[in-house]
Design a protein around this motif. Structure first.
Motif, mmCIF file in Angstrom:
data_model
loop_
_atom_site.group_PDB
_atom_site.id
_atom_site.type_symbol
_atom_site.label_atom_id
_atom_site.label_comp_id
_atom_site.label_asym_id
_atom_site.label_seq_id
_atom_site.Cartn_x
_atom_site.Cartn_y
_atom_site.Cartn_z
ATOM 1 N N LEU A 105 6.622 6.496 13.743
ATOM 2 C CA LEU A 105 5.995 5.723 12.671
ATOM 3 C C LEU A 105 5.498 4.391 13.210
ATOM 4 O O LEU A 105 6.117 3.788 14.097
ATOM 5 C CB LEU A 105 7.004 5.472 11.544
ATOM 6 C CG LEU A 105 7.668 6.705 10.924
ATOM 7 C CD1 LEU A 105 8.711 6.278 9.896
ATOM 8 C CD2 LEU A 105 6.635 7.619 10.292
ATOM 9 N N ASN A 106 4.381 3.942 12.644
ATOM 10 C CA ASN A 106 3.903 2.611 13.012
ATOM 11 C C ASN A 106 4.632 1.553 12.184
ATOM 12 O O ASN A 106 5.450 1.874 11.318
ATOM 13 C CB ASN A 106 2.384 2.509 12.828
ATOM 14 C CG ASN A 106 1.941 2.819 11.404
ATOM 15 O OD1 ASN A 106 2.581 2.408 10.436
ATOM 16 N ND2 ASN A 106 0.851 3.561 11.271
ATOM 17 N N LYS A 107 4.307 0.307 12.434
ATOM 18 C CA LYS A 107 5.018 -0.792 11.795
ATOM 19 C C LYS A 107 4.861 -0.761 10.284
ATOM 20 O O LYS A 107 5.832 -0.981 9.532
ATOM 21 C CB LYS A 107 4.514 -2.124 12.350
ATOM 22 C CG LYS A 107 5.283 -3.329 11.852
ATOM 23 C CD LYS A 107 4.786 -4.595 12.515
ATOM 24 C CE LYS A 107 5.577 -5.811 12.017
ATOM 25 N NZ LYS A 107 5.091 -7.077 12.669
ATOM 26 N N GLN A 108 3.652 -0.475 9.796
ATOM 27 C CA GLN A 108 3.410 -0.442 8.353
ATOM 28 C C GLN A 108 4.165 0.707 7.694
ATOM 29 O O GLN A 108 4.739 0.547 6.611
ATOM 30 C CB GLN A 108 1.916 -0.311 8.083
ATOM 31 C CG GLN A 108 1.548 -0.341 6.609
ATOM 32 C CD GLN A 108 0.048 -0.248 6.398
ATOM 33 O OE1 GLN A 108 -0.712 -0.094 7.347
ATOM 34 N NE2 GLN A 108 -0.383 -0.335 5.149
ATOM 35 N N GLN A 109 4.177 1.867 8.347
ATOM 36 C CA GLN A 109 4.894 3.017 7.793
ATOM 37 C C GLN A 109 6.398 2.763 7.762
ATOM 38 O O GLN A 109 7.071 3.152 6.811
ATOM 39 C CB GLN A 109 4.576 4.257 8.623
ATOM 40 C CG GLN A 109 3.147 4.750 8.464
ATOM 41 C CD GLN A 109 2.807 5.858 9.437
ATOM 42 O OE1 GLN A 109 3.379 5.961 10.534
ATOM 43 N NE2 GLN A 109 1.878 6.711 9.069
ATOM 44 N N ARG A 110 6.914 2.096 8.778
ATOM 45 C CA ARG A 110 8.344 1.764 8.778
ATOM 46 C C ARG A 110 8.684 0.837 7.630
ATOM 47 O O ARG A 110 9.695 1.019 6.942
ATOM 48 C CB ARG A 110 8.719 1.108 10.107
ATOM 49 C CG ARG A 110 8.657 2.029 11.315
ATOM 50 C CD ARG A 110 8.925 1.246 12.582
ATOM 51 N NE ARG A 110 8.728 2.065 13.774
ATOM 52 C CZ ARG A 110 8.771 1.589 15.018
ATOM 53 N NH1 ARG A 110 9.011 0.293 15.212
ATOM 54 N NH2 ARG A 110 8.576 2.387 16.040
ATOM 55 N N ARG A 111 7.864 -0.171 7.412
ATOM 56 C CA ARG A 111 8.108 -1.111 6.317
ATOM 57 C C ARG A 111 8.056 -0.392 4.974
ATOM 58 O O ARG A 111 8.867 -0.654 4.076
ATOM 59 C CB ARG A 111 7.071 -2.229 6.354
ATOM 60 C CG ARG A 111 7.356 -3.348 5.353
ATOM 61 C CD ARG A 111 6.249 -4.380 5.307
ATOM 62 N NE ARG A 111 5.989 -4.946 6.623
ATOM 63 C CZ ARG A 111 4.849 -4.763 7.291
ATOM 64 N NH1 ARG A 111 3.888 -4.011 6.770
ATOM 65 N NH2 ARG A 111 4.673 -5.332 8.472
ATOM 66 N N PHE A 112 7.122 0.530 4.855
ATOM 67 C CA PHE A 112 6.977 1.276 3.609
ATOM 68 C C PHE A 112 8.214 2.132 3.341
ATOM 69 O O PHE A 112 8.719 2.182 2.217
ATOM 70 C CB PHE A 112 5.734 2.153 3.686
ATOM 71 C CG PHE A 112 5.438 2.900 2.417
ATOM 72 C CD1 PHE A 112 4.931 2.241 1.314
ATOM 73 C CD2 PHE A 112 5.661 4.262 2.329
ATOM 74 C CE1 PHE A 112 4.653 2.924 0.153
ATOM 75 C CE2 PHE A 112 5.395 4.948 1.170
ATOM 76 C CZ PHE A 112 4.888 4.277 0.072
ATOM 77 N N VAL A 113 8.733 2.808 4.366
ATOM 78 C CA VAL A 113 9.920 3.654 4.206
ATOM 79 C C VAL A 113 11.137 2.805 3.854
ATOM 80 O O VAL A 113 11.938 3.174 2.989
ATOM 81 C CB VAL A 113 10.169 4.472 5.487
ATOM 82 C CG1 VAL A 113 11.520 5.175 5.427
ATOM 83 C CG2 VAL A 113 9.058 5.493 5.685
ATOM 84 N N VAL A 114 11.288 1.664 4.530
ATOM 85 C CA VAL A 114 12.435 0.795 4.285
ATOM 86 C C VAL A 114 12.444 0.289 2.837
ATOM 87 O O VAL A 114 13.504 0.108 2.224
ATOM 88 C CB VAL A 114 12.426 -0.388 5.280
ATOM 89 C CG1 VAL A 114 13.436 -1.438 4.877
ATOM 90 C CG2 VAL A 114 12.717 0.111 6.692
ATOM 91 N N ILE A 115 11.269 0.072 2.276
ATOM 92 C CA ILE A 115 11.178 -0.378 0.883
ATOM 93 C C ILE A 115 11.322 0.793 -0.084
ATOM 94 O O ILE A 115 11.998 0.699 -1.110
ATOM 95 C CB ILE A 115 9.843 -1.106 0.636
ATOM 96 C CG1 ILE A 115 9.783 -2.394 1.470
ATOM 97 C CG2 ILE A 115 9.664 -1.431 -0.845
ATOM 98 C CD1 ILE A 115 8.456 -3.101 1.405
ATOM 99 N N PHE A 116 10.705 1.918 0.233
ATOM 100 C CA PHE A 116 10.632 3.059 -0.684
ATOM 101 C C PHE A 116 11.995 3.715 -0.896
ATOM 102 O O PHE A 116 12.371 4.026 -2.032
ATOM 103 C CB PHE A 116 9.639 4.085 -0.150
ATOM 104 C CG PHE A 116 9.547 5.338 -0.975
ATOM 105 C CD1 PHE A 116 8.849 5.354 -2.169
ATOM 106 C CD2 PHE A 116 10.173 6.500 -0.556
ATOM 107 C CE1 PHE A 116 8.782 6.500 -2.932
ATOM 108 C CE2 PHE A 116 10.111 7.649 -1.309
ATOM 109 C CZ PHE A 116 9.408 7.655 -2.507
ATOM 110 N N LEU A 117 12.757 3.918 0.153
ATOM 111 C CA LEU A 117 14.020 4.642 0.026
ATOM 112 C C LEU A 117 15.040 3.901 -0.840
ATOM 113 O O LEU A 117 15.617 4.497 -1.765
ATOM 114 C CB LEU A 117 14.589 4.941 1.407
ATOM 115 C CG LEU A 117 13.810 5.971 2.244
ATOM 116 C CD1 LEU A 117 14.468 6.165 3.594
ATOM 117 C CD2 LEU A 117 13.683 7.298 1.503
ATOM 118 N N PRO A 118 15.305 2.606 -0.604
ATOM 119 C CA PRO A 118 16.234 1.905 -1.510
ATOM 120 C C PRO A 118 15.725 1.841 -2.945
ATOM 121 O O PRO A 118 16.515 1.940 -3.890
ATOM 122 C CB PRO A 118 16.339 0.500 -0.896
ATOM 123 C CG PRO A 118 15.965 0.672 0.524
ATOM 124 C CD PRO A 118 14.925 1.749 0.537
#
Length: 251
Positions: A105-118
């Motif tokens: 994952l790129n940086k934006q996708q990582r940030r999105f996953v970190v926000i989306f899952l919680p």
């Protein structure tokens, strides 16, 4: 030949290390499952008592549900412990899946996953809390009072638990709707314009869905689900609008 072997060996070592890492993560998930199941077995009486609270002691003349088979309670407890193990192991599994996919994952996708899952976890808890504190007490009270002038209620514990667990599960899923709409819009799977066109059908669909998942068929309990679904859809539409590209917003 020697050069080919020199290239292949590091790849084999990397593959073995990756497989070893996957095994370790699977072991941690299994440990989490066992820990959740073990704790649920130890505190089984407290958990069952907590799940019985929405009934307010109306399941029989003694206030407690009944079981009519020698193995019914044992089967129920085993089922509860297995589900508790899954509940505890699920976030652990999601975390380790994310850790495995993180390099891809790129940086934006990582940030999105970190926000989306919680956020998804919080939405599910809100839905389960709504079912436990609002919908179940209202619906079960209606069911237990209906027809008591001609018959006395004596409810089997497995039937009651099946209803409670189903309501907790489905209301948690329903409260994921805004987040799912935002994700679909963000990934450009569904456009905001299409969501707007579907808005006219939402009240009827919500009423139909509410009538299916509520424990009673009366209008009061159906509306307790229908109204939140409509509000959740509107909130999801707003999130979908926020997820649009700048050019699409200006259009």
């Amino acid at each position: 030949m020697a050069g080919t072997i020199a290239v292949v060996r590091p790849r084999l070592v990397a593959i073995r290390q990756h497989i070893r890492g996957v095994k370790q993560r699977l072991l941690l998930v299994c440990i989490a499952f066992g820990l959740g199941s073990g704790l649920a077995w130890y505190f089984r009486s407290a958990i069952i008592g907590w799940l019985l609270l929405p009934a307010h002691g109306q399941l029989s003349q003694s206030g407690r549900p009944i079981f009519i088979s020698p193995t019914e309670m044992l089967s129920l407890v085993i089922s509860l412990t297995m589900r508790a193990g899954i509940v505890v192991a699920f976030p652990v599994a999601v975390y380790h899946i994310y850790r495995l996919l993180r390099p891809l994952l790129n940086k934006q996708q990582r940030r999105f996953v970190v926000i989306f899952l919680p956020a998804g976890f919080v939405c599910y808890l809100l839905g389960a809390a709504f079912a436990y504190f609002v919908l179940l007490p209202t619906g079960i009270n209606f069911l237990m009072q209906f027809g008591t002038d001609v018959a006395d209620p004596t409810i089997r514990i497995t039937e009651y638990m099946g209803l409670v667990l189903a309501m907790l599960f489905w209301l948690g899923i329903v409260f994921e709707l805004p987040l799912a709409m935002f994700l679909l819009a963000k990934l450009r799977v569904v456009s905001y314009q299409r969501i707007k066109k579907f808005r006219r059908y939402v009240p009827l669909a919500a009423l139909f869905f509410g009538a299916i998942i509520t424990p009673t068929a009366d209008i009061v309990n159906s509306m307790l689900v229908t109204v939140p679904i409509i509000l959740l859809f509107e909130f999801g539409a707003f999130l979908a609008w926020l997820a649009r590209a700048k050019k699409e917003r200006k259009a």
